[in-house]
Design an enzyme around this catalytic site. Sequence first.
Site, PDB file in Angstrom:
ATOM      1  N   LYS A   1       0.845  -1.189   0.000  1.00 24.20           N
ATOM      2  CA  LYS A   1       0.000   0.000   0.000  1.00 24.20           C
ATOM      3  C   LYS A   1       0.882   1.241   0.000  1.00 24.20           C
ATOM      4  CE  LYS A   1      -4.167   1.847   2.214  1.00 24.20           C
ATOM      5  NZ  LYS A   1      -5.195   1.644   3.259  1.00 24.20           N
TER       6      LYS A   1
ATOM      7  N   GLU B   1     -19.557  -5.444  10.535  1.00 25.08           N
ATOM      8  CA  GLU B   1     -20.563  -4.671  11.260  1.00 25.08           C
ATOM      9  C   GLU B   1     -21.596  -5.550  11.952  1.00 25.08           C
ATOM     10  OE1 GLU B   1     -18.889  -2.178   7.937  1.00 25.08           O
ATOM     11  OE2 GLU B   1     -19.734  -4.202   8.084  1.00 25.08           O
TER      12      GLU B   1
ATOM     13  N   ARG C   1     -25.643  -2.037   7.464  1.00 21.07           N
ATOM     14  CA  ARG C   1     -25.224  -3.412   7.210  1.00 21.07           C
ATOM     15  C   ARG C   1     -25.511  -4.325   8.406  1.00 21.07           C
ATOM     16  NH1 ARG C   1     -19.454  -3.506   4.362  1.00 21.07           N
ATOM     17  NH2 ARG C   1     -20.496  -5.113   3.145  1.00 21.07           N
TER      18      ARG C   1
END
Length: 629
Positions: free
Chosen positions: A290, A377, A405
Site C-alpha cells: 500500500k 458490522e 449493514r
Amino acid sequence: MNPSPLLDMIDTPQDLRRLEKKQLPQVAAELREFLLDSVGKTGGHFASNLGAVELTVALHYVYDTPEDHLVWDVGHQSYPHKILTGRKNQMHTMRQYGGLAGFPKRSESEYDAFGVGHSSTSIGAALGMAVADKQLGNNRHSVAIIGDGAMTAGQAFEALNCAGDMDVDLLVILNDNEMSISPNVGALPKYLASNVVRDMHGLLSTIKAQSSKVLDKLPGAMELAQKVENKIKTLAGEAEHAKQSLSLFENFGFRYTGPVDGHNVENLVDVLKDLRGRKGPQLLHVITKKGNGYKFAENDPVKYHAVAKLPSEVPAPEVKPAAAKPTYTQVFGQWLCDQAAADERLVAITPAMREGSGLVEFEQQFPDRYFDVGIAEQHAVTFAGGLACEGIKPVVAIYSTFLQRAYDQLVHDVALQNLPVLFAIDRAGIVGADGPTHAGLYDLSFLRCVPNMIIAAPSDENECRLLLSTCYQANSPSAVRYPRGTGTGATVSDGLETVEIGKGIIRREGEKIAVIAFGSMVAPSLAAADKLNATVADMRFVKPIDEELIVRLARSHDYIVTAEENAEQGGAGSAVLEVLAKHGICKPVLLLGVEDKVTEHGDPKKLLDDLGLSAEAIEKRIAGWIKAV
C-alpha cells in the site's frame, strides 16, 4: 520532454492492449506519476491506488473490458482504472461537485461494472454476473478484486462458499497488502501473513560447523553462507505460506494460484493470461504494498489512505495554526475517554474504523477495553449485545452508512432484548466528497420503527457530549447521531452531565411559524428564523419525541415546519406528523429533509443548498410555502 509518452497514447484499454508487454512497466511508472500529480492536487483516496497500479494495468491488458467484468471491492483502489478507461482528463474533478465519483459508478462509465463504496461485495456481484453470462450464453469473464481487509467480512466468505460449489468461471484476486484503512485485525490476516519457517537450524548449524575451517580461510565466505541460510529460510517460509493459503481457498472449491508479486506487471500479465483460460472458480493471491512508489505513503499507509493534498518533499516552515474548532468525531473521542475513566464497565467497539471514528486515543488509554472487530458490522453489534448481557456497557462507534449493514443484528440481537448498547453514529447526513454510498441519510428512518430505541440528534458540539452522556446512562438501546466535520463552535463542557430523555428546548421565540428542528438543522433553522421571526425548537430527541412541546407549538402557531438532515420518508418530520394526527391537530406542515432521490458527491455546503437545507434555502422555502398555502 514528455513525461508520459505512453500514457498519453492511452484513452481506453483497447489502446493499452496495442502495446507490447515489455512496454507495460513504463506505462505503470507513468500512471503512478500521473496519479501522484492528480491526487496531489485534488485530494482523495491515495495509498491504496498506488498499490494497485501494476495490477490494474495487467488486468486491462489481459481482459477484454468492458465486455469482461472487473468488479473492484470498495473502490478505494479504482483511480488507475478510471485513468485507463477514458477519464484521465477528468481526474482533476475527482470527488468534486459534478465531477468524477471517488468510487466506481455504473452511470459514470461502461467500464464500471458494479457500483461500490462499501466493502466485501465484489465476489458476490462478480459471481452474479458470471452466472448471468452463463445463462445468457455470453462468453465473458468476471473478475473480483478484493483486498485482504475486505476479505475479513462475512459477506466475502458467504460468496466464496456459494461460488466454490457452482460450475461457473470466476476469478477472485486477493490483493494482499496487510491493510484496510487501518492495519488489519483478526485471525484471517494473521493466517495470510504467517510465514511459518521449517526448523532448519540444526542442518545449517551442522553445515557451518563442519566447514568452518575452510570458510574461515575464504574471503567473504561466512557472509555468503549467512545469505544462503537466510535465503533458504525465506524460501521455506514462502512455500509453507503458499501451502497454507492453498489449503484455505481450495477447501472453498477454488483453485489457488500464488502468492504473486503484485508489482511485477509483466509476470502478472502471464499469470492472468493463464488464469483467463481456466475453467471453474479460481483465486489469485497477489502481494502488494500500500502506497507503493511514494515514500510517505509507504511509511505511513494509514495517514495516506486518503489525503486532502500531498505535502511538499521539502517541509514548509512551521507556522503555529489558529485554534481549530473540534470536530464531532473529536468530541465523541474525548467523551469516550472521559466516560471510560469514570466507568470501568465501558468498552468501545469499531468495525475497522479506528481513525475515522475517533478511537485512537481511547485505544492508547484503554487497550484492554478497545475492540476492533474488522470489517464486520454484523458481528460488531451482536458482540456488543453479548457483552451487554453480562453487565458490560458497550459503545459501538460506527458510521451511519455502515450501520445499515447490521440492521438485523440491531433489531434482533439488541433492541428486542432491550440491551443497553450505545450506538455512536458518525457521518450522519450529507458527507460530501464520498457521495451517496457513504451518505448517512436513512438512520432516523430505519431506527425510529425499532422498539426500545432511544434516538438523539445533537445540535452542536456541547449537545453532542450531553446527549452521549445521557444515552449512555439509559438502560436501553440508544443512538446518538452526529454529522461529519465541525459544528457551530460551541464551548464543550468537560463534565458528564445529562439531560432529561425525550425533552426538547426552545432556542428562539417567534410568531406564527414554528420550526421543529433536529440535530444539524437547528443552526440553519435559527439563521432562517431570524429573518422570518419564527420560533425554533431544538428537539434533541427523535425518539421518544417531545409530544408535549410539539402540541404546544402547534396550538400556538399557524404554520409548522420540520427540519432534518435525513430522508423525509419515515424520518423525524414523519414523527411530528404522527404526533399531530394522534392529537387531532390539523395545521399546515412543511417537511424539510432530503427528498426521495440519490444524492450527489461534492462540497457539503453546495449539496445542502441544492437540497434546500441551507439557511438561505430554508428561509426561501418557508416563505414561498406560506404564500402558496
